[in-house]
Design a protein around this motif. Sequence first.
Motif, PDB file in Angstrom:
ATOM      1  N   VAL A   1      49.463  38.634  26.453  1.00  0.00           N
ATOM      2  CA  VAL A   1      48.526  37.365  26.648  1.00  0.00           C
ATOM      3  C   VAL A   1      48.582  36.824  25.257  1.00  0.00           C
ATOM      4  N   ILE A   2      48.545  37.247  24.193  1.00  0.00           N
ATOM      5  CA  ILE A   2      48.480  36.750  22.900  1.00  0.00           C
ATOM      6  C   ILE A   2      49.654  35.604  22.915  1.00  0.00           C
ATOM      7  N   GLU A   3      50.990  36.069  23.116  1.00  0.00           N
ATOM      8  CA  GLU A   3      51.941  35.430  23.092  1.00  0.00           C
ATOM      9  C   GLU A   3      52.016  34.225  24.038  1.00  0.00           C
ATOM     10  N   ASN A   4      51.667  34.251  25.305  1.00  0.00           N
ATOM     11  CA  ASN A   4      51.415  33.049  26.183  1.00  0.00           C
ATOM     12  C   ASN A   4      50.186  32.407  25.678  1.00  0.00           C
ATOM     13  N   ALA A   5      49.385  32.643  24.987  1.00  0.00           N
ATOM     14  CA  ALA A   5      48.230  31.814  24.433  1.00  0.00           C
ATOM     15  C   ALA A   5      48.885  30.811  23.206  1.00  0.00           C
ATOM     16  N   ILE A   6      49.616  31.572  22.567  1.00  0.00           N
ATOM     17  CA  ILE A   6      50.394  30.827  21.352  1.00  0.00           C
ATOM     18  C   ILE A   6      51.163  29.898  21.833  1.00  0.00           C
ATOM     19  N   GLU A   7      52.071  30.315  22.890  1.00  0.00           N
ATOM     20  CA  GLU A   7      52.932  29.343  23.369  1.00  0.00           C
ATOM     21  C   GLU A   7      52.251  27.894  23.963  1.00  0.00           C
ATOM     22  N   GLY A   8      51.241  28.383  24.668  1.00  0.00           N
ATOM     23  CA  GLY A   8      50.651  27.273  25.344  1.00  0.00           C
ATOM     24  C   GLY A   8      49.992  26.277  24.434  1.00  0.00           C
ATOM     25  N   ALA A   9      49.452  26.904  23.300  1.00  0.00           N
ATOM     26  CA  ALA A   9      48.685  26.108  22.283  1.00  0.00           C
ATOM     27  C   ALA A   9      49.984  25.098  21.663  1.00  0.00           C
ATOM     28  N   ALA A  10      51.089  26.053  21.300  1.00  0.00           N
ATOM     29  CA  ALA A  10      52.153  24.952  20.383  1.00  0.00           C
ATOM     30  C   ALA A  10      52.724  24.037  21.433  1.00  0.00           C
TER      31      ALA A  10
END
Length: 89
Positions: free
Chosen positions: A9-18
């Motif tokens: 979940v954290i990885e997906n959130a970071i990738e989405g923000a990037a």
Amino acid sequence: MTEERFEQVIENAIEGAADKFDHSINRAWKHRPVRMIGKSIACLSGVGLLAASYPLFERGQNTAAKACLISGGIVIAANAIELFIFRKR
């Protein structure tokens, strides 16, 4: 929630923000004032490195002064080369 699920979940959130940040930067870079400001900041950073080398030489920190002098020259040379290669005609 398991640790693996939390990491996903954290990885997906970071990738989405990037991705959003990358998209907004690319969209903004199409505007001339943004490009001019960005290139001015890059050139001024090179000038700042060159200017910082002189006080370092005076203090006897020759290695740091040489590093600033060389890197500042590289930054300015790269900006000049980019200006001549990619200028609009």
